[in-house]
Scaffold this active site. Structure first.
Site, PDB file in Angstrom:
ATOM      1  N   CYS A 111      -1.151   0.769  -4.276  1.00  0.00           N
ATOM      2  CA  CYS A 111      -0.802   0.811  -2.862  1.00  0.00           C
ATOM      3  C   CYS A 111      -0.470   2.250  -2.477  1.00  0.00           C
ATOM      4  CB  CYS A 111       0.394  -0.095  -2.601  1.00  0.00           C
ATOM      5  SG  CYS A 111       1.078   0.042  -0.923  1.00  0.00           S
ATOM      6  N   CYS A 114       3.533   2.511  -1.762  1.00  0.00           N
ATOM      7  CA  CYS A 114       4.608   2.377  -2.758  1.00  0.00           C
ATOM      8  C   CYS A 114       4.128   2.499  -4.201  1.00  0.00           C
ATOM      9  CB  CYS A 114       5.323   1.035  -2.569  1.00  0.00           C
ATOM     10  SG  CYS A 114       4.299  -0.394  -2.995  1.00  0.00           S
ATOM     11  N   CYS A 159       0.390  -5.693   0.323  1.00  0.00           N
ATOM     12  CA  CYS A 159       1.033  -5.313  -0.935  1.00  0.00           C
ATOM     13  C   CYS A 159       2.269  -6.189  -1.115  1.00  0.00           C
ATOM     14  CB  CYS A 159       1.427  -3.834  -0.897  1.00  0.00           C
ATOM     15  SG  CYS A 159       2.459  -3.320  -2.297  1.00  0.00           S
ATOM     16  N   CYS A 162       5.730  -3.759  -0.953  1.00  0.00           N
ATOM     17  CA  CYS A 162       6.230  -3.114   0.271  1.00  0.00           C
ATOM     18  C   CYS A 162       5.730  -3.784   1.546  1.00  0.00           C
ATOM     19  CB  CYS A 162       5.858  -1.630   0.286  1.00  0.00           C
ATOM     20  SG  CYS A 162       4.091  -1.306   0.565  1.00  0.00           S
ATOM     21  N   CYS A 183     -11.425  -7.382   1.328  1.00  0.00           N
ATOM     22  CA  CYS A 183     -11.929  -6.310   2.193  1.00  0.00           C
ATOM     23  C   CYS A 183     -10.741  -5.405   2.525  1.00  0.00           C
ATOM     24  CB  CYS A 183     -12.522  -6.922   3.457  1.00  0.00           C
ATOM     25  SG  CYS A 183     -13.337  -5.744   4.546  1.00  0.00           S
TER      26      CYS A 183
END
Length: 206
Positions: A111, A114, A159, A162, A183
């Site tokens: 991510c 984070c 995510c 976060c 996607c």
């Protein structure tokens, strides 16, 4: 003379009137309060051992404590484009993302907000949709929400650490054996050219 106290019994439709002295009633209440206090202490002790914040995560026994940051903190840490996509659920223009045509043979993606591990390089495939596509994720790394914006019903992927917006997941296209296409916006992820951390397993998210 002591006033009667009506106490409803557990037998069907029966109410008996019993003479209860004030000191007896007071003692009974003190006993109940002591009992409840003991239960409360046991519950507090148990709660202290359980994480206060856990996130939903499909098909996973792994849970992550969510990050708690203010909007101002995210704005200070992210670029304007990252903030728009990760925090405001924006979308980059198709075919323009850094990782759209990028197919590494090793490493993994995290991510961008984070650094939570999300996808292996092996899970990335060419879908022709204009955005990076993955057919599975690391267990517990990605969470889902139902997205009903624009008059459609889609499954949003975020995510799990976060809550940053990644994109959407689609099923039934039969592009890969997992029959899932994540996607994902390129801006939402970062490629890490290192071995995948130990203990991470991959699975479908839906």
């Amino acid at each position: 003379m002591h006033k009667p106290v009506c106490m409803r019994l557990l037998s069907p439709a029966v109410c008996s009137v019993t003479q209860v002295k004030p000191n007896q009633l007071s003692r009974s209440l003190r006993l109940k309060q002591t009992s409840l206090a003991g239960k409360s202490l046991r519950f507090s002790s148990l709660s202290a051992r359980v994480p206060s914040q856990l996130v939903r995560s499909s098909r996973s026994a792994v849970t992550y404590a969510t990050m708690s940051k203010t909007d101002a903190e995210w704005k200070a840490e992210l670029t304007p484009e990252q903030y728009y996509i990760l925090r405001q659920k924006g979308t980059e223009r198709p075919g323009t993302g850094e990782y759209d045509g990028f197919y590494p043979t090793k490493g993994y993606f995290v991510c961008a907000g984070c650094k939570n591990p999300l996808y292996s390089a092996e899970s990335k495939f060419k879908s022709g949709c204009g955005w990076p596509a993955y057919d599975k994720c690391f267990k517990g790394g990605v969470a889902t929400n139902i997205d009903t914006t624009f008059g459609m019903r889609r499954v949003e992927i975020v995510c799990a650490k976060c809550d940053g917006h990644l994109g959407h997941v689609f099923e039934g296209e039969r592009m890969t054996p997992t029959n899932e296409r994540h996607c994902v916006n390129s801006v939402s992820v970062k490629y890490v050219d290192e071995p995948i951390p130990d203990g991470l397993e991959e699975a479908k998210v839906v």
